[in-house]
Design a protein around this motif. Structure first.
Motif, PDB file in Angstrom:
ATOM      1  N   LEU A  56       0.818  -1.210   0.000  1.00 40.76           N
ATOM      2  CA  LEU A  56       0.000   0.000   0.000  1.00 40.76           C
ATOM      3  C   LEU A  56       0.855   1.265   0.000  1.00 40.76           C
ATOM      4  CD1 LEU A  56      -2.922  -0.978   2.386  1.00 40.76           C
ATOM      5  CD2 LEU A  56      -3.050  -0.536  -0.058  1.00 40.76           C
ATOM      6  N   MET A  57       1.931   1.271   0.787  1.00 35.73           N
ATOM      7  CA  MET A  57       2.795   2.450   0.802  1.00 35.73           C
ATOM      8  C   MET A  57       3.493   2.631  -0.541  1.00 35.73           C
ATOM      9  SD  MET A  57       2.195   3.825   3.654  1.00 35.73           S
ATOM     10  CE  MET A  57       3.331   5.179   3.384  1.00 35.73           C
ATOM     11  N   PHE A  58       3.843   1.545  -1.208  1.00 37.07           N
ATOM     12  CA  PHE A  58       4.456   1.635  -2.540  1.00 37.07           C
ATOM     13  C   PHE A  58       3.494   2.305  -3.518  1.00 37.07           C
ATOM     14  CE2 PHE A  58       5.150   0.079  -6.814  1.00 37.07           C
ATOM     15  CZ  PHE A  58       6.516   0.215  -6.985  1.00 37.07           C
ATOM     16  N   ILE A  59       2.238   1.851  -3.536  1.00 39.50           N
ATOM     17  CA  ILE A  59       1.260   2.390  -4.484  1.00 39.50           C
ATOM     18  C   ILE A  59       0.982   3.862  -4.201  1.00 39.50           C
ATOM     19  CG2 ILE A  59      -1.128   2.238  -5.278  1.00 39.50           C
ATOM     20  CD1 ILE A  59      -1.021  -0.757  -4.723  1.00 39.50           C
ATOM     21  N   ILE A  60       0.644   4.179  -2.957  1.00 42.97           N
ATOM     22  CA  ILE A  60       0.245   5.551  -2.613  1.00 42.97           C
ATOM     23  C   ILE A  60       1.398   6.530  -2.844  1.00 42.97           C
ATOM     24  CG2 ILE A  60      -0.367   7.027  -0.678  1.00 42.97           C
ATOM     25  CD1 ILE A  60      -2.625   5.382  -0.400  1.00 42.97           C
ATOM     26  N   THR A  61       2.601   6.134  -2.419  1.00 41.22           N
ATOM     27  CA  THR A  61       3.744   7.041  -2.554  1.00 41.22           C
ATOM     28  C   THR A  61       4.094   7.288  -4.013  1.00 41.22           C
ATOM     29  OG1 THR A  61       4.632   6.190  -0.472  1.00 41.22           O
ATOM     30  CG2 THR A  61       6.124   7.453  -1.854  1.00 41.22           C
ATOM     31  N   SER A  62       4.162   6.238  -4.818  1.00 39.01           N
ATOM     32  CA  SER A  62       4.546   6.391  -6.219  1.00 39.01           C
ATOM     33  C   SER A  62       3.537   7.233  -6.988  1.00 39.01           C
ATOM     34  CB  SER A  62       4.714   5.021  -6.882  1.00 39.01           C
ATOM     35  OG  SER A  62       3.515   4.272  -6.820  1.00 39.01           O
ATOM     36  N   VAL A  63       2.250   6.984  -6.788  1.00 41.50           N
ATOM     37  CA  VAL A  63       1.219   7.724  -7.516  1.00 41.50           C
ATOM     38  C   VAL A  63       1.167   9.181  -7.059  1.00 41.50           C
ATOM     39  CG1 VAL A  63      -1.267   7.913  -7.909  1.00 41.50           C
ATOM     40  CG2 VAL A  63      -0.164   5.677  -8.010  1.00 41.50           C
ATOM     41  N   THR A  64       1.222   9.413  -5.753  1.00 35.60           N
ATOM     42  CA  THR A  64       1.139  10.782  -5.231  1.00 35.60           C
ATOM     43  C   THR A  64       2.323  11.625  -5.679  1.00 35.60           C
ATOM     44  OG1 THR A  64      -0.041   9.985  -3.277  1.00 35.60           O
ATOM     45  CG2 THR A  64       0.935  12.173  -3.143  1.00 35.60           C
ATOM     46  N   THR A  65       3.523  11.057  -5.617  1.00 32.09           N
ATOM     47  CA  THR A  65       4.713  11.805  -6.030  1.00 32.09           C
ATOM     48  C   THR A  65       4.683  12.107  -7.518  1.00 32.09           C
ATOM     49  OG1 THR A  65       5.945  10.605  -4.332  1.00 32.09           O
ATOM     50  CG2 THR A  65       7.227  11.833  -5.937  1.00 32.09           C
ATOM     51  N   LEU A  66       4.254  11.153  -8.308  1.00 29.59           N
ATOM     52  CA  LEU A  66       4.179  11.371  -9.754  1.00 29.59           C
ATOM     53  C   LEU A  66       3.146  12.442 -10.092  1.00 29.59           C
ATOM     54  CD1 LEU A  66       5.187  10.521 -12.513  1.00 29.59           C
ATOM     55  CD2 LEU A  66       3.413   8.771 -12.563  1.00 29.59           C
ATOM     56  N   ARG A  67       2.061  12.477  -9.346  1.00 33.21           N
ATOM     57  CA  ARG A  67       1.036  13.499  -9.576  1.00 33.21           C
ATOM     58  C   ARG A  67       1.606  14.892  -9.346  1.00 33.21           C
ATOM     59  NH1 ARG A  67      -3.849  12.057  -6.207  1.00 33.21           N
ATOM     60  NH2 ARG A  67      -3.836  10.286  -7.651  1.00 33.21           N
ATOM     61  N   GLU A  68       2.500  15.029  -8.371  1.00 28.41           N
ATOM     62  CA  GLU A  68       3.140  16.326  -8.117  1.00 28.41           C
ATOM     63  C   GLU A  68       3.942  16.773  -9.342  1.00 28.41           C
ATOM     64  OE1 GLU A  68       3.542  17.552  -3.864  1.00 28.41           O
ATOM     65  OE2 GLU A  68       2.099  17.937  -5.466  1.00 28.41           O
ATOM     66  N   ARG A  69       4.596  15.814  -9.986  1.00 32.47           N
ATOM     67  CA  ARG A  69       5.419  16.161 -11.136  1.00 32.47           C
ATOM     68  C   ARG A  69       4.569  16.476 -12.361  1.00 32.47           C
ATOM     69  NH1 ARG A  69       8.678  11.636 -11.731  1.00 32.47           N
ATOM     70  NH2 ARG A  69       7.862  11.020 -13.756  1.00 32.47           N
ATOM     71  N   ARG A  70       3.540  15.679 -12.607  1.00 35.59           N
ATOM     72  CA  ARG A  70       2.706  15.876 -13.793  1.00 35.59           C
ATOM     73  C   ARG A  70       1.866  17.150 -13.689  1.00 35.59           C
ATOM     74  NH1 ARG A  70       1.875  12.595 -17.661  1.00 35.59           N
ATOM     75  NH2 ARG A  70      -0.315  13.206 -17.863  1.00 35.59           N
ATOM     76  N   SER A  71       1.497  17.518 -12.471  1.00 34.98           N
ATOM     77  CA  SER A  71       0.686  18.726 -12.302  1.00 34.98           C
ATOM     78  C   SER A  71       1.511  20.004 -12.405  1.00 34.98           C
ATOM     79  CB  SER A  71      -0.032  18.683 -10.947  1.00 34.98           C
ATOM     80  OG  SER A  71       0.902  18.747  -9.893  1.00 34.98           O
ATOM     81  N   GLY A  72       2.827  19.869 -12.427  1.00 32.43           N
ATOM     82  CA  GLY A  72       3.693  21.035 -12.482  1.00 32.43           C
ATOM     83  C   GLY A  72       4.075  21.582 -11.119  1.00 32.43           C
ATOM     84  N   THR A  73       3.539  20.958 -10.058  1.00 31.32           N
ATOM     85  CA  THR A  73       3.855  21.429  -8.705  1.00 31.32           C
ATOM     86  C   THR A  73       5.341  21.300  -8.408  1.00 31.32           C
ATOM     87  OG1 THR A  73       1.660  20.801  -7.919  1.00 31.32           O
ATOM     88  CG2 THR A  73       3.368  21.132  -6.253  1.00 31.32           C
TER      89      THR A  73
END
Length: 244
Positions: free
Chosen positions: A64-81
């Motif tokens: 669960l930590m692998f999934i949540i961390t990878s997706v959340t961090t990638l969202r930061e990059r794709r959103s431009g944050t």
């Protein structure tokens, strides 16, 4: 790295999690529900849950930590944050370690909830101290966090991040010793499992449930900690500001 900037990143991530009830439920309740389901499934087979319940405490938080961390961090990059953050004095190391601290705190709470549920509600019998089981579960969840951060550095979309599951996670589940003792596997598979960090996470939990002490418990924990640190360093070195 700057401690103030790193802690600022960690605080921002924790505030985001606090405003995301679905992620909180997934992080805090899903592992306990899965452990409870497994306990219920084998409630008529005496000793089965005691044999497999411990390794499951290493498996579910890790996944669960692998999934949540990878997706959340990638969202930061794709959103431009991330790109906007990098225009400030914030460094890649500050970002990765800040995320690691934030999700590490979440992993600690998750591990305490899951272990308490497994022992108190499901009746998991542990030969070693219960606090050791909780500590090992925290370390295992931190391993999942670090590998999730590393996976996010190489993925371009959230879907690609999830696609790392069959490559990074599933082989470790199969060869980690959950279904068969590693020393009973074919020699080639045993050699491969020796290089998989989840194998040592399961070894550490098994050592606590069996009441083992000393190097039997210390060795896998040292290996897990080393892999976690290496994964964070590589993730910081390979992190891109945004996906192309």
């Amino acid at each position: 790295m700057n401690p103030n900037r790193t802690l600022a990143v960690a605080g921002r991530v924790l505030r985001q999690l606090a405003h995301d009830p679905r992620s909180i439920v997934l992080l805090m309740l899903a592992p306990s529900l899965l452990v409870g389901l497994f306990s219920w499934l084998f409630s008529e087979q005496e000793g089965t849950f005691d044999r497999f319940g411990g390794p499951l405490l290493a498996l579910f938080p890790f996944v669960l930590m692998f999934i949540i961390t990878s997706v959340t961090t990638l969202r930061e990059r794709r959103s431009g944050t991330l790109e906007r953050l990098m225009s400030t004095p914030l460094g890649k190391g500050d970002f990765i370690v800040g995320y690691g601290i934030a999700f590490g705190i979440a992993a600690t709470v998750q591990a305490v909830v899951t272990v308490t549920f497994a022992v108190v509600v499901c009746g998991l019998e542990v030969a070693g101290p219960t606090w050791q089981l909780g500590a090992v579960a925290v370390v295992d969840a931190l391993l999942g966090t670090a590998l999730g951060l590393l996976a996010s550095a190489f993925a371009r979309t959230e879907f690609q991040a999830v696609q790392f599951m069959p490559v990074v996670v599933f082989p470790q589940i199969i060869l980690g010793g959950l279904f068969m003792p590693r020393d009973q596997m074919p020699d080639v598979l045993t050699a491969i499992s020796d290089w998989l960090p989840l194998s040592y996470a399961i070894d550490a939990v098994t050592a606590v449930t069996d009441g083992s002490e000393g190097w039997d418990l210390g060795r896998p924990l040292v290996i897990i900690a080393a892999v976690t640190v290496v994964a964070l360093v590589v993730a910081a070195a390979t992190l891109r500001r945004r996906s192309p």
